[in-house]
Design a protein around this motif. Structure first.
Motif, short mmCIF file in Angstrom:
data_model
loop_
_atom_site.label_atom_id
_atom_site.label_comp_id
_atom_site.label_asym_id
_atom_site.label_seq_id
_atom_site.Cartn_x
_atom_site.Cartn_y
_atom_site.Cartn_z
N LEU A 260 0.82 -1.21 0.00
CA LEU A 260 0.00 0.00 0.00
C LEU A 260 0.86 1.26 0.00
CD1 LEU A 260 -2.92 1.21 0.29
CD2 LEU A 260 -2.50 1.25 2.75
N CYS A 261 1.95 1.24 0.76
CA CYS A 261 2.75 2.44 0.96
C CYS A 261 3.82 2.66 -0.11
CB CYS A 261 3.42 2.39 2.33
SG CYS A 261 2.24 2.40 3.71
N ARG A 262 4.26 1.58 -0.77
CA ARG A 262 5.38 1.69 -1.71
C ARG A 262 5.12 2.66 -2.87
NH1 ARG A 262 5.85 -3.15 -2.43
NH2 ARG A 262 7.44 -3.57 -0.87
N PRO A 263 3.95 2.63 -3.53
CA PRO A 263 3.74 3.58 -4.63
C PRO A 263 3.83 5.03 -4.19
CG PRO A 263 2.12 1.82 -4.70
CD PRO A 263 2.83 1.69 -3.38
N ILE A 264 3.38 5.33 -2.98
CA ILE A 264 3.44 6.70 -2.47
C ILE A 264 4.89 7.08 -2.20
CG2 ILE A 264 2.71 8.24 -0.61
CD1 ILE A 264 0.29 6.33 -0.23
N ALA A 265 5.62 6.17 -1.56
CA ALA A 265 7.03 6.45 -1.25
C ALA A 265 7.83 6.63 -2.53
CB ALA A 265 7.61 5.30 -0.42
N GLU A 266 7.63 5.76 -3.50
CA GLU A 266 8.39 5.87 -4.75
C GLU A 266 8.06 7.16 -5.49
OE1 GLU A 266 7.47 2.30 -6.87
OE2 GLU A 266 8.96 1.09 -5.77
N ALA A 267 6.79 7.56 -5.46
CA ALA A 267 6.40 8.81 -6.14
C ALA A 267 7.07 10.02 -5.51
CB ALA A 267 4.88 8.98 -6.10
N LEU A 268 7.34 9.96 -4.20
CA LEU A 268 7.95 11.07 -3.49
C LEU A 268 9.46 10.93 -3.36
CD1 LEU A 268 5.31 11.51 -0.63
CD2 LEU A 268 5.60 12.94 -2.65
N GLY A 269 10.00 9.82 -3.86
CA GLY A 269 11.45 9.63 -3.82
C GLY A 269 11.99 9.09 -2.51
N PHE A 270 11.18 8.30 -1.80
CA PHE A 270 11.62 7.71 -0.53
C PHE A 270 11.77 6.20 -0.67
CE2 PHE A 270 9.79 11.71 0.81
CZ PHE A 270 10.59 12.10 1.88
N ASP A 271 12.62 5.64 0.17
CA ASP A 271 12.85 4.20 0.21
C ASP A 271 12.19 3.63 1.47
OD1 ASP A 271 13.75 1.60 0.22
OD2 ASP A 271 15.88 2.09 0.18
N LEU A 272 11.26 2.69 1.30
CA LEU A 272 10.57 2.12 2.45
C LEU A 272 11.51 1.43 3.42
CD1 LEU A 272 7.25 0.53 1.10
CD2 LEU A 272 7.58 2.73 2.22
N ALA A 273 12.62 0.93 2.92
CA ALA A 273 13.55 0.21 3.80
C ALA A 273 14.09 1.11 4.91
CB ALA A 273 14.70 -0.36 2.98
N THR A 274 14.09 2.41 4.67
CA THR A 274 14.66 3.33 5.66
C THR A 274 13.68 3.68 6.78
OG1 THR A 274 13.95 5.30 4.43
CG2 THR A 274 16.10 4.37 3.86
N ILE A 275 12.42 3.25 6.66
CA ILE A 275 11.44 3.62 7.69
C ILE A 275 10.90 2.39 8.42
CG2 ILE A 275 10.77 5.74 6.48
CD1 ILE A 275 8.18 4.26 5.64
N SER A 276 11.54 1.24 8.24
CA SER A 276 11.10 0.04 8.94
C SER A 276 11.62 0.05 10.37
CB SER A 276 11.62 -1.22 8.23
OG SER A 276 11.27 -2.38 8.95
N ILE A 277 10.74 -0.25 11.32
CA ILE A 277 11.12 -0.28 12.73
C ILE A 277 10.49 -1.51 13.38
CG2 ILE A 277 11.26 2.24 12.88
CD1 ILE A 277 8.57 2.17 14.33
N SER A 278 10.92 -1.81 14.58
CA SER A 278 10.32 -2.88 15.37
C SER A 278 9.25 -2.29 16.27
CB SER A 278 11.39 -3.58 16.22
OG SER A 278 12.37 -4.16 15.39
N ALA A 279 8.26 -3.10 16.59
CA ALA A 279 7.19 -2.62 17.46
C ALA A 279 7.74 -2.34 18.86
CB ALA A 279 6.08 -3.65 17.54
N PRO A 280 7.40 -1.20 19.45
CA PRO A 280 7.87 -0.89 20.81
C PRO A 280 7.16 -1.75 21.85
CG PRO A 280 6.33 0.77 20.06
CD PRO A 280 6.56 -0.14 18.89
#
Length: 394
Positions: A260-280
């Motif tokens: 769901l998020c990848r097309p938005i990130a790619e359109a804006l020039g962001f890499d999803l790999a950089t925003i992956s985190i573990s649940a707190p």
């Protein structure tokens, strides 16, 4: 007829061109008058657009404040102003309507408090059928395997919105026992598309550095593109046997949150790999998070003129890009993980819509791929710094 929403990304073929909207290429049938309560909201506004532009029914938008009709003023249609908790005003607003679509959004109290006056006003006005837009969240953000419409609902969940929807459904069920108004309950999943918080909101988070995906967004997203939800609304109005029934509504494809998020990130020039985190381990919200998630903050942002909002977004994105280039490193994002989002991103259950298929004839009218294309098209139209807008600036 060309679809008015071509210009805001629902069916953009390519930049600068308007094409006929495929979602409206159906037999046009007048079904009577449909009141859309909450017509200024994301789903309500799109419902008005599609029903009006297709000629499928006479539409009566109903909003709480006159200024909320601004985006629908381009249509020469009968609109009314009524608070969803005002029985007298609602009764007058529903007069002459055969159907009501209850698409009111708001906080937990509004969700619950609006149910009884809406039902009683519909009964007093002689409305035949009420379509109540609930949410798949009544089953929780990460429902167990095997969950369907028959699964027991619980009002002791940690997410207050879920409990409010459960209470609203229960109260509506109690009220409808008198048989005065037929009721159909729809439970869509994550409703996304142009103008939705899952589209524009995620783009905003990418730009301001607060975006994140728990566990890389590998969990199942029970997506429901907004036009597919409205297709279900039409069927819930049309099919006589739907009275008294409840239906889960979703897209055909099983997708992940990353999908769901990848097309938005790619359109804006962001890499999803950089925003992956573990649940707190805990989810105590900060004051900043409570502010951003509050209805007052959202209302303030929506009140700003679109060019001003677009300029702020583009300017902030360029500032972050310049800072990254100057330092040679990615700026540390301000990540505040909510319990709701963490549960959603870790969901392992694809909710079924087989009941809607068998009883309503529901089939998602828009594919997930096409839905993503339209969503990105809207981001471009709305002035977000997508690759198309960036190319146009050069």
């Amino acid at each position: 007829m060309l679809c008015q929403t071509e210009t805001d990304g629902h069916a953009l073929a390519r930049p600068g061109r308007i094409a006929p909207c495929r979602c409206l290429r159906r037999e046009q049938t007048m079904t009577g008058t449909v009141a859309v309560l909450g017509a200024n909201g994301f789903i309500g506004c799109r419902t008005v657009e599609l029903l009006q532009l297709s000629g499928w029914a006479n539409v009566r938008p109903i909003v709480r404040r006159p200024d909320a009709l601004a985006s629908l003023s381009r249509f020469a249609i009968d609109a009314m102003v009524a608070d969803a908790r005002d029985l007298r005003a609602l009764t007058a607003a529903f007069a002459g309507c055969q159907y009501v679509v209850h698409a009111v959004a708001g906080d937990a109290r509004t969700i619950v408090d609006a149910v009884e006056p809406v039902y009683r006003a519909a009964a007093a006005a002689g409305v035949l059928r009420l379509i109540y837009l609930s949410s798949a969240s009544v089953h929780g953000q990460s429902p167990p395997p095997g969950t369907d419409e028959t699964s027991a609902l619980h009002d002791d969940q940690t997410i207050e919105y879920n409990n409010a929807k459960v209470h609203a459904e229960r109260r509506l069920g109690q009220l409808s026992r008198d048989g005065a108004v037929q009721v159909v309950v729809l439970r869509p999943g994550i409703v996304f598309g142009p103008r939705s918080s899952w589209t524009g909101g995620f783009a905003d988070e990418l730009i301001d550095g607060s975006a994140y995906l728990v566990d890389a967004g590998r969990g199942i997203c029970n997506s429901a593109y907004v036009d597919n939800v409205i297709h279900a609304i039409k069927l819930a109005i049309e099919v006589p046997e739907a009275s008294g029934r409840t239906y889960l509504i979703g897209d055909r494809e099983e997708i992940s949150w990353a999908d769901l998020c990848r097309p938005i990130a790619e359109a804006l020039g962001f890499d999803l790999a950089t925003i992956s985190i573990s649940a707190p381990l805990s989810f105590a919200p900060s004051w900043k998070q409570r502010l951003k998630e509050g209805e007052g903050y959202r209302r303030l942002i929506r009140s700003l003129p679109r060019p001003f909002r677009s300029g702020l977004k583009a300017g902030y994105a360029e500032w972050r890009k310049a800072a990254r280039n100057a330092t040679g490193a990615t700026m540390a994002p301000t990540v505040m993980v909510s319990e709701e989002r963490a549960l959603l991103h870790q969901c392992q259950t694809k909710l079924p819509w087989r009941k809607a298929e068998h009883e309503l004839g529901y089939q998602p009218a828009v594919s997930f791929e096409e839905a993503c294309r339209r969503s990105v098209g809207w981001l471009t139209f709305a002035g977000y710094p997508t690759y198309r807008n960036r190319a146009g600036e050069r």
